[in-house]
Design an enzyme around this catalytic site. Structure first.
Site, mmCIF file in Angstrom:
data_model
loop_
_atom_site.group_PDB
_atom_site.id
_atom_site.type_symbol
_atom_site.label_atom_id
_atom_site.label_comp_id
_atom_site.label_asym_id
_atom_site.label_seq_id
_atom_site.Cartn_x
_atom_site.Cartn_y
_atom_site.Cartn_z
ATOM 1 N N GLU A 128 0.875 -1.167 0.000
ATOM 2 C CA GLU A 128 0.000 0.000 0.000
ATOM 3 C C GLU A 128 0.920 1.227 0.000
ATOM 4 O O GLU A 128 1.796 1.319 0.866
ATOM 5 C CB GLU A 128 -0.845 -0.049 1.268
ATOM 6 C CG GLU A 128 -2.025 0.851 1.237
ATOM 7 C CD GLU A 128 -2.886 0.710 2.488
ATOM 8 O OE1 GLU A 128 -3.570 1.676 2.817
ATOM 9 O OE2 GLU A 128 -2.864 -0.373 3.123
ATOM 10 N N ARG A 148 4.798 -12.937 9.903
ATOM 11 C CA ARG A 148 5.515 -11.691 9.719
ATOM 12 C C ARG A 148 6.945 -11.805 10.208
ATOM 13 O O ARG A 148 7.204 -12.532 11.175
ATOM 14 C CB ARG A 148 4.880 -10.610 10.607
ATOM 15 C CG ARG A 148 3.856 -9.824 9.957
ATOM 16 C CD ARG A 148 3.225 -8.790 10.840
ATOM 17 N NE ARG A 148 2.145 -8.291 10.036
ATOM 18 C CZ ARG A 148 2.230 -7.212 9.255
ATOM 19 N NH1 ARG A 148 3.299 -6.462 9.255
ATOM 20 N NH2 ARG A 148 1.234 -6.869 8.482
ATOM 21 N N LYS A 156 4.123 1.097 10.359
ATOM 22 C CA LYS A 156 4.214 2.278 9.501
ATOM 23 C C LYS A 156 3.889 3.547 10.285
ATOM 24 O O LYS A 156 4.496 4.584 10.066
ATOM 25 C CB LYS A 156 3.225 2.159 8.343
ATOM 26 C CG LYS A 156 3.762 1.352 7.181
ATOM 27 C CD LYS A 156 2.760 1.382 6.047
ATOM 28 C CE LYS A 156 3.117 0.357 4.991
ATOM 29 N NZ LYS A 156 2.013 0.104 4.072
#
Ligand code: ATP
Ligand code: MG
Length: 575
Positions: free
Chosen positions: A36, A279, A289
């Site tokens: 994204e 992850r 983020k």
């Protein structure tokens, strides 16, 4: 595609791909990396990049770079450009660059198809009401009063949503699944919402935006992705992913993607399979983020490419190597087990890569003058040094030598601690590549600080002379004061000084754990051959560590070096 990374792990995704190819399920595999564009890529993203592009390379398939740009307000072209730069820098090439927003018309047509099939409906419940109707983990949800609208009414309302007739938040399109499902993701999830916001790729063309699960599954299907690899938190979304792919059935319904063919975007839809893996988590850093954006926007670091940041841009400026990062993720492997990896493992991979690839140079970062008194003051010599102790192919270079030298201040002790084998009053040490010097005299300034050592060089001990094998305990490095170039040297260390900066259980946040010693700037001297390096060239300054010529600030006349990593792990004992 990068092939130099050794394949170390027989992990389960590699095995699935191998089995699928052997069984003839696919003739060629297609993967994708779907960031994204709402921030810079970090070390965790690098795991996904290495996995997706790596598998495609290993099995002669292809990997797309797809911007998951379905969330208009948070996105920025700066991020779009940075992401492309970072993926390339890591050593990978995408087959095609796509945007989820390229498929907005396909998603719209797919939604119409679901409505016609009685599989989706327009809901007027507000966000709060939707939450209320959803139920909980222990209680089933309730059907929305709008759930039984007719196909005609739903088609009409959805087309008017698309035409921009309704206000933000006033209507959603929802999948008609099961409000009593044990999996909350299947309780009539939203597929579309109204948002009248400008989009960086499609401008003002769309007042409605698809939700993640719908857009993501269909983007994979449109691009002919065979293996859709994502992180574990999407495991519970997989039934919805499969539902979207199956019910829309792009592969058997070319009318849905006519718009792409018309736009010249090659399209061979597939039935992709979602596979989840854990992850990558690393200690001594943060990777959310939101936190990374805060570090930048509050000037707690010097921008996204601050060499202490876990961003790919930061690691690049720090001097980490793409091969070292790829080696790290290959060594860690891929599984469904959540774990936190020690930062030292990454640093070890970088060290290992640089040890083989970085030429050696001489630099002094905390200079103390050393004068050789038994050579004429104007004596000048050129010595030859090997560029790499273990690899002759690096060749050799000329290093200027004179009686006036800089040595490292810590290589001298007026009152030596026990076991100190470097220079002390009346002591001897070997000057690397020169010979043995004896410290005869100290020169001190008014404050009593030692500012110069006056030494004699044992000419019989000089390199190449019969006495050169005379033993002394210590060898130190040096640069010729007459020839060395002043350099700015930035000594970087870990940004946080605790193992888990995300842990705020004691009331302290990651901002309270910034390591005050993570950036130290010193003024030293480097030999001319180091000053002459180009930006982003990496070297080992002997005995000091691995360094990189800064990609923005370094020039031949005014060199600037960043320390990549020390020669040894100084954190291991504290971990
Ligand atoms: P968010 O979606 O909250 O903005 P994200 O970290 O999921 O953050 P994306 O841009 O959506 O960011 O991530 C792109 C891809 O990278 C996704 O497939 C995601 O699963 C993967 N990814 C992100 N962080 C990690 C990580 N720490 N380890 C492995 N893969 C990751
Ligand atoms: Mg995400």
């Amino acid at each position: 595609m990068s092939t130099e990374t050794p394949l170390l792990q027989q992990h389960f995704i590699r095995q699935i791909v191998r089995d699928d190819l052997a069984a003839g399920k696919h003739s060629v595999i297609h993967t994708r990396f779907p960031p994204e564009p709402n921030g810079y890529l970090h070390l965790g993203h690098a795991k996904s990049i290495c996995l997706n592009f790596g598998l495609a390379g290993e099995f002669a398939g292809t990997c797309n770079l797809r911007f998951d740009d379905t969330n208009p307000s948070k996105e920025d072209v700066e991020y779009v450009e940075a992401i492309q730069r970072d993926v390339k820098w890591l050593g990978f090439e995408w087959a095609e660059l796509r945007h989820a927003s390229d498929y907005f018309e396909v998603f719209y047509q797919a939604a119409l198809k679901l409505i016609r099939g009685g599989l989706a409906y327009v809901d007027d419940l507000s966000a709060d009401e939707v939450r209320e109707y959803r139920g909980t983990l222990t209680e089933p949800g309730r059907n929305s009063p709008y759930r039984e609208r007719t196909v005609e009414e739903n088609l009409d309302l959805f087309q008017r949503m698309r035409a921009g007739e309704f206000a933000d938040g006033s209507k959603t399109l929802r999948a008609k699944l099961d409000m009593a499902s044990g999996n909350i993701n299947l309780r009539d999830p939203a597929l579309y919402r109204v948002r009248k916001v400008h989009h960086q790729n499609t401008g003002d063309a769309w007042p409605i935006y698809p939700m993640y699960d719908f857009a993501h599954s269909l983007s994979d299907a449109v691009e002919g992705i065979t293996h859709s690899l994502c992180t574990l938190e999407f495991e519970d979304h997989r039934p919805l992913y499969d539902w979207c792919v199956d019910k829309v059935d792009l592969a058997n319904d070319p009318a849905l993607w006519q718009s792409l063919v018309a736009a010249g975007l090659p399209t061979t839809p597939s039935k992709p399979r979602q596979i989840e893996f854990s992850r990558g988590n690393i200690n001594y850093t943060v990777m959310s983020k939101r936190k990374l954006i805060t570090l930048v926007s509050e000037n707690l670091v010097d921008g996204w490419d601050d060499p202490r940041m876990p961003t790919i841009a930061g690691m690049r400026r720090r001097g980490f190597t793409p091969a070292g990062i790829r080696l790290f993720w290959e060594r860690i492997g891929v599984s469904k087990q959540n774990s936190t990896i020690d930062m030292g493992v990454l640093e070890g991979c970088i060290r290992e890569d640089l040890d083989a690839k970085a030429p050696r140079r001489l630099a002094v970062i905390d200079p103390l003058k050393l004068t050789i008194t038994n050579l004429p003051a104007d004596h000048a010599e050129t010595l030859t040094f090997a560029n790499h102790p273990k690899d002759d192919t690096f060749g050799s270079r000329s290093v200027p030598f004179s009686p006036s030298l800089w040595i490292e201040r810590e290589d001298f002790a007026e009152v030596p601690p026990k076991g100190f084998h470097r220079l002390k009053p009346d002591g001897e040490v070997r000057l690397r590549g020169v010979g043995i010097v004896r410290c005869d005299e100290l020169v001190k300034d008014a404050a009593g600080e030692v500012v110069e050592l006056r030494c004699t060089l044992d000419l019989e001990s000089r390199t190449g002379m019969p006495g050169s094998d005379r033993k002394v305990k210590g060898t130190i490095h040096w640069v010729s004061a007459r020839d060395a170039v002043p350099a700015v040297v930035r000594l970087y260390d870990r940004l946080f000084d605790v193992n888990d900066p995300d842990d705020d259980s004691d009331g302290k946040t990651y901002k309270d754990h910034l390591n005050p010693g993570s950036r130290r700037v010193v003024h030293g001297y480097v030999e001319p051959a180091a000053a002459g390096l180009e930006r982003e060239d990496r070297v080992q300054f002997e005995r000091l560590g691995f360094f990189v010529a800064d990609m923005h600030d370094h020039t031949h006349a005014a060199p600037v070096f960043n320390r990549v990593v020390t020669l040894r792990d100084s954190w291991a004992k504290q971990a």
